[in-house]
Design an enzyme around this catalytic site. Structure first.
Site, PDB file in Angstrom:
ATOM      1  N   TYR A 115      28.222 -27.202   2.168  1.00 33.10           N
ATOM      2  CA  TYR A 115      29.347 -28.121   2.063  1.00 33.10           C
ATOM      3  C   TYR A 115      30.524 -27.325   1.506  1.00 33.10           C
ATOM      4  O   TYR A 115      30.639 -27.124   0.294  1.00 33.10           O
ATOM      5  CB  TYR A 115      28.989 -29.311   1.171  1.00 33.10           C
ATOM      6  CG  TYR A 115      30.109 -30.307   0.968  1.00 33.10           C
ATOM      7  CD1 TYR A 115      30.979 -30.632   2.009  1.00 33.10           C
ATOM      8  CD2 TYR A 115      30.295 -30.928  -0.256  1.00 33.10           C
ATOM      9  CE1 TYR A 115      31.998 -31.549   1.828  1.00 33.10           C
ATOM     10  CE2 TYR A 115      31.310 -31.850  -0.447  1.00 33.10           C
ATOM     11  CZ  TYR A 115      32.159 -32.156   0.598  1.00 33.10           C
ATOM     12  OH  TYR A 115      33.176 -33.061   0.412  1.00 33.10           O
ATOM     13  N   ASP A 160      29.073 -29.418   6.692  1.00 30.53           N
ATOM     14  CA  ASP A 160      30.490 -29.755   6.721  1.00 30.53           C
ATOM     15  C   ASP A 160      31.228 -28.534   6.212  1.00 30.53           C
ATOM     16  O   ASP A 160      31.324 -28.311   5.007  1.00 30.53           O
ATOM     17  CB  ASP A 160      30.750 -30.984   5.840  1.00 30.53           C
ATOM     18  CG  ASP A 160      32.227 -31.343   5.775  1.00 30.53           C
ATOM     19  OD1 ASP A 160      33.025 -30.707   6.485  1.00 30.53           O
ATOM     20  OD2 ASP A 160      32.571 -32.250   4.998  1.00 30.53           O
ATOM     21  N   HIS A 264      32.454 -39.112   8.852  1.00 29.23           N
ATOM     22  CA  HIS A 264      31.889 -38.064   9.699  1.00 29.23           C
ATOM     23  C   HIS A 264      30.789 -38.644  10.587  1.00 29.23           C
ATOM     24  O   HIS A 264      30.063 -39.564  10.177  1.00 29.23           O
ATOM     25  CB  HIS A 264      31.267 -36.954   8.855  1.00 29.23           C
ATOM     26  CG  HIS A 264      32.224 -36.193   8.013  1.00 29.23           C
ATOM     27  ND1 HIS A 264      32.617 -34.905   8.297  1.00 29.23           N
ATOM     28  CD2 HIS A 264      32.869 -36.525   6.860  1.00 29.23           C
ATOM     29  CE1 HIS A 264      33.457 -34.479   7.369  1.00 29.23           C
ATOM     30  NE2 HIS A 264      33.627 -35.446   6.482  1.00 29.23           N
TER      31      HIS A 264
END
Length: 273
Positions: A115, A160, A264
């Site tokens: 992340y 991500d 998302h």
């Protein structure tokens, strides 16, 4: 054997556990990598996953912010959570799936779940510490690779990454050149890292430019689907030795339209290993 993996920034796993369960029931990936879980490890809803047959859970979480989790129906032989930029902000988890009889054979497959920091609003590290942190994190990814050579063995890097690297990874390239997530300093740094490592961008391998491909749509848009002002922030990269095994790469856009969704959408790849 066929192996499926999903990556998804869930934006609070406890708030959206019903959506996660629904997705798992409908899609049945072998491994689910979550980001932005916003949950300390001892409050993670592990029971909900184990009820569905996901017995193996590797957590790196914290209260209220960040956090990653890797959930699997396949046993882990190893797990590792690393710190980046000398911060305890829960942005990484590596797992190795079991050996003989599992994807990758006796060597197993390593899954690196990241992340990357979002970077705030101003794309200037001199005035924006959050953007400086993001660039430093990307630099440490290079150091991590040089120290561990993760792409030199069967591995998948997902997460991500908070960067839309290509012109058609955003709804309007020119309009977003000065917007964090699509500035040249970010996109060039991420692409340089990917090329250096040899990782293959799974989605773009099957859906090359100039097709527009998005995984994120802002909550600020009153009609996100019609406006379609998206960005491709969520990625699955395959090490060179397993990239030929890629069969499909799908973005579950419909999930963005579920009740109380994450901003998302899940990204799922299927490999023949």
């Amino acid at each position: 054997m066929s192996f499926t993996l999903t990556t998804w920034n869930i934006n609070s796993v406890r708030l959206r556990i019903d959506q996660v369960i629904r997705f798992l029931v409908e899609n049945e990936p072998d491994v689910l990598c979550l980001q932005e879980t916003k949950c300390p490890n001892d409050h993670f809803p592990s029971a909900a996953f184990k009820t569905l047959g996901y017995q193996y859970i590797a957590l790196n979480g914290q209260k209220g912010y960040h956090g990653v989790a890797t959930i699997s129906r396949i046993p882990f032989t190893e797990t590792q959570a690393l710190r980046f930029c000398d911060k305890d902000d829960s942005r990484h988890m590596t797992v190795e799936l079991g050996g003989t009889g599992t994807p990758g054979g006796s060597r197993g497959v390593r899954i690196h779940n990241f992340y990357v920091p979002a970077g705030g609003d101003a794309p200037d590290p001199e005035i924006n510490p959050r953007f400086a942190h993001k660039l430093a994190f990307l630099d440490e990814l290079v150091e991590w690779h040089e120290a561990t050579r993760p792409a030199d063995r069967p591995s998948v890097l997902v997460g991500d990454l908070n960067i839309a690297p290509y012109e058609t990874d955003v709804w309007n390239h020119k309009a977003l050149l000065g917007v964090v997530s699509h500035t040249p300093v970010e996109t060039e740094r991420l692409e340089a890292f990917r090329r250096m490592t040899g990782y293959v961008d799974a989605v773009r391998a099957l859906r090359p430019e100039p097709e527009k491909v998005f995984t994120w749509w802002s909550y600020r848009s009153p009609d996100w689907s019609a406006a379609d002002k998206g960005r491709r922030l969520d990625h699955v990269w395959l090490a060179p030795d397993i990239a030929p095994a890629l069969e499909t790469a799908a973005i579950a856009r419909d999930v963005r339209g579920w009740e109380r969704p994450s901003d998302h959408a899940p990204v799922t790849v299927r490999l023949s290993l």
